[in-house]
Design a protein around this motif. Structure first.
Motif, short mmCIF file in Angstrom:
data_model
loop_
_atom_site.label_atom_id
_atom_site.label_comp_id
_atom_site.label_asym_id
_atom_site.label_seq_id
_atom_site.Cartn_x
_atom_site.Cartn_y
_atom_site.Cartn_z
N TYR A 76 10.37 3.40 -5.40
CA TYR A 76 9.17 3.26 -6.22
C TYR A 76 9.47 2.26 -7.33
CZ TYR A 76 4.98 4.65 -8.78
OH TYR A 76 3.77 4.66 -9.40
N ARG A 87 4.62 11.78 -7.88
CA ARG A 87 3.75 10.70 -8.34
C ARG A 87 2.29 11.05 -8.05
NH1 ARG A 87 7.33 7.45 -11.27
NH2 ARG A 87 9.18 7.15 -10.03
N GLN A 93 10.65 10.18 -0.23
CA GLN A 93 9.34 9.66 -0.60
C GLN A 93 9.45 8.70 -1.79
OE1 GLN A 93 9.13 12.89 0.70
NE2 GLN A 93 7.84 12.19 2.38
N CYS A 122 7.28 14.57 -3.61
CA CYS A 122 6.95 13.48 -4.54
C CYS A 122 6.12 14.03 -5.69
CB CYS A 122 6.17 12.41 -3.77
SG CYS A 122 5.72 11.01 -4.80
N CYS A 177 -0.28 8.99 -7.03
CA CYS A 177 -1.03 7.92 -6.36
C CYS A 177 -2.32 8.49 -5.74
CB CYS A 177 -0.18 7.26 -5.28
SG CYS A 177 1.40 6.68 -5.89
N ARG A 192 -1.02 3.80 -9.97
CA ARG A 192 0.34 3.30 -9.71
C ARG A 192 0.80 2.48 -10.91
NH1 ARG A 192 3.25 4.09 -4.89
NH2 ARG A 192 4.13 2.04 -5.22
N PHE A 195 -4.39 7.59 -3.51
CA PHE A 195 -4.73 7.46 -2.08
C PHE A 195 -3.85 8.35 -1.20
CE2 PHE A 195 -1.73 4.20 -3.44
CZ PHE A 195 -0.65 4.47 -2.61
N CYS A 196 -2.91 9.06 -1.80
CA CYS A 196 -1.82 9.64 -0.99
C CYS A 196 -1.88 11.16 -0.97
CB CYS A 196 -0.48 9.17 -1.54
SG CYS A 196 0.91 9.76 -0.56
N ILE A 202 0.65 12.90 0.52
CA ILE A 202 2.02 13.36 0.77
C ILE A 202 2.48 14.46 -0.21
CG2 ILE A 202 4.46 12.62 0.72
CD1 ILE A 202 3.09 11.89 3.30
N PRO A 203 2.21 14.34 -1.51
CA PRO A 203 2.68 15.42 -2.40
C PRO A 203 2.10 16.78 -2.00
CG PRO A 203 2.12 13.48 -3.68
CD PRO A 203 1.65 13.21 -2.28
S1 SF4 Z 1 2.41 6.76 -2.18
FE1 SF4 Z 1 4.54 7.36 -2.30
S2 SF4 Z 1 4.93 7.51 -4.52
FE2 SF4 Z 1 2.72 7.62 -4.26
S3 SF4 Z 1 2.25 9.81 -4.10
FE3 SF4 Z 1 2.49 9.03 -1.99
S4 SF4 Z 1 4.62 9.46 -1.48
FE4 SF4 Z 1 4.43 9.59 -3.74
#
Ligand code: SF4
Length: 482
Positions: free
Chosen positions: A269, A191, A233, A189, A193, A308, A195-196, A198-199
């Motif tokens: 998204y 993006r 994602q 990903c 964001c 976001r 709070f995330c 994941i990237p």
């Molecule tokens: S919430 Fe979703 S869109 Fe935002 S950074 Fe995390 S994986 Fe990416």
């Protein structure tokens, strides 16, 4: 035949537990010379696909695949690392499985997935019970990992961002059933964001090609799969790494070039939802009029702090935009509450938004300040007990709304994919309509069948809704030739 026992003929697959893999007996198992292998999946459907690939690799390497970890010579725990609570669950699971090594039954314990990406080099000393850790780039090395003497590339020390992406030629064994499958069309990903994490765990956004996804779905259809759930994602960014927007092209191709009955979009998204995508969904019969788009909040100030952006839309406007193009679109969304700086007014705004928007399904999550994210260091953090209070309050609101919307479905007729006997009673069947994604949405409980039809798991039948049961609906089968 109300009140009588519907007889469900078994197709190739058994029913599926959420954790251990349930391998279909139709997955032809070559002669096993490596022993038995089992995989336990934690976390999301994206992780489930990685597990299915690892099990496919192990089967090709000569392992017999078992869904009973107590029979396994080799066990994989495919972990989640998104939230601290998921990390704790992963560690508990690893420690439980490691007990089987003490009894001598289990030879090799492999740990893979997002928790490995999150903690990498620290894990070897923290979890000495584990024989091998695999990063998300080492999914295809799982067979080598069963041999303690094999020199695996030590990516645990690497600072390289993950890059692996499976394709249609990668071995894979479906774990949940023979008639439904998740298809990962992209990984990572881009993006921001706040709070995330994941990237950081899954790397930059990279997409499969349209042809690769279409070929995989064609193969799945040939195996008997009726329903495909597209995951990634960030689905609406599909193709962005090639500087194109290809989600609409992909959906058109899946509709025209495959025999799949239902294609459903999960994790779209909101920023990438445009007129072309909506028209494509509306005009192709096999694409479900169902959109899972995580809005995360209704308050613009909270959304700004979350990083976001919704572009030209406010949350209310994007809901109206979608419905103005596809009035019958079923909308699923998620919200995070208790984000730093969120006020009582923000919660009131979110409550009103949920009441006004008639979502089909809503998930509400408490903010979790994850180490390594910007949001964890923002001022005005909300105390955990207040976050829980806000979540519980909004859960009641969404429950009222979903129950009211379910009441409006009494008398409606839906095509339903039969999944099996209901978990609470052999006298009932359960299935899902096009607007009910597996595992996250409600289901349709069937308590009556018109005529002498003998139900078969994986069949598509026509059901008339007669009652509601909380998040679920109750109905009777009124036609089987659809
Ligand atoms: S919430 Fe979703 S869109 Fe935002 S950074 Fe995390 S994986 Fe990416």
């Amino acid at each position: 035949m109300k009140g009588s026992l519907p007889i469900l003929q078994e197709d190739a697959a058994g029913s599926c537990g959420p954790v251990q893999m349930n391998i279909s007996s139709s997955s032809e198992q070559p002669e096993a010379f490596g022993g038995n292998a089992a995989c336990i999946t934690l976390g999301c459907a994206k992780n489930q696909v990685d597990s299915e690939v690892m099990i496919g690799v192990l089967r090709n390497a000569g392992y017999a695949i078992t869904s009973n970890v107590e029979e396994a010579d080799v066990a994989i725990v495919n972990t989640c690392g998104f939230l601290q609570s998921a990390v704790e669950e992963s560690i508990d699971c690893i420690l439980d499985i490691s007990e089987l090594k003490k009894s001598g039954r289990l030879r090799t314990l492999i740990v893979s997935g997002c928790m490995v990406e999150r903690y990498k080099g620290d894990l070897k000393s923290e979890l000495p019970e584990v024989d091998t850790f695999l990063t998300t780039d080492q999914v295809l090395e799982v067979a080598n990992a069963t041999d303690a003497t094999h020199p695996l590339s030590d990516l645990l020390q690497s600072s390289q961002r993950p890059y692996f992406l499976y394709d249609e030629s990668t071995p894979r064994i479906l774990s949940s059933s023979t008639f439904t499958a998740y298809v990962k069309i992209s990984e990572g990903c881009d993006r921001p964001c706040s709070f995330c994490i994941i990237p950081q765990l899954r790397g930059a956004m990279r997409s499969r090609t349209v042809d690769s996804v279409v070929h995989e779905v064609q193969q799945l259809a040939q195996q008997g799969v009726h329903e495909v759930n597209l995951i990634g994602q960030d689905l609406t960014a599909f193709g962005a790494d090639r500087k194109t927007q290809e989600l609409s092209t992909l959906l058109s191709r899946l509709d025209t070039d495959t025999d799949i009955s239902w294609v459903r979009l999960l994790y779209a998204y909101p920023l990438g939802i445009d007129e072309q995508l909506l028209q494509t969904i509306a005009s192709h019969p096999s694409i479900c009029t169902y959109l899972d788009f995580p809005l995360q909040h209704a308050s613009l100030s909270v959304l700004r702090a979350m990083k976001r952006p919704l572009g030209k839309y406010a949350p209310k406007e994007i809901v109206s935009f979608v419905r103005s193009h596809v009035p019958q679109m079923e909308l699923r969304t998620t919200f995070i509450v208790g984000f730093p700086g969120e006020t009582e007014d923000d919660i009131t705004e979110l409550e009103q938004f949920i009441r006004d928007s008639h979502f089909t399904s809503v998930g509400i999550f408490e903010f979790s300040p994850e180490e390594g994210t910007d949001a964890a260091t923002l001022p005005n953090q909300i105390p955990p007990e207040e976050r829980t209070k806000r979540r519980d309050y909004l859960m009641k609101v969404q429950q009222e709304c979903v129950f009211a919307s379910n009441n409006r479905r009494i008398g409606e007729k839906y095509d339903v994919l039969l999944e099996g006997q209901h978990e609470e009673s052999d006298l009932l069947l359960s299935g899902r309509a096009h607007y009910q994604a597996p595992e996250v949405d409600g289901q349709i409980i069937i308590n009556d069948i018109e005529g002498d039809y003998v139900p078969v798991r994986g069949d598509m039948v026509r059901v008339e809704i007669t009652e509601t049961a909380g998040y679920d609906l109750i109905g009777k089968i009124i036609a089987t030739e659809i």
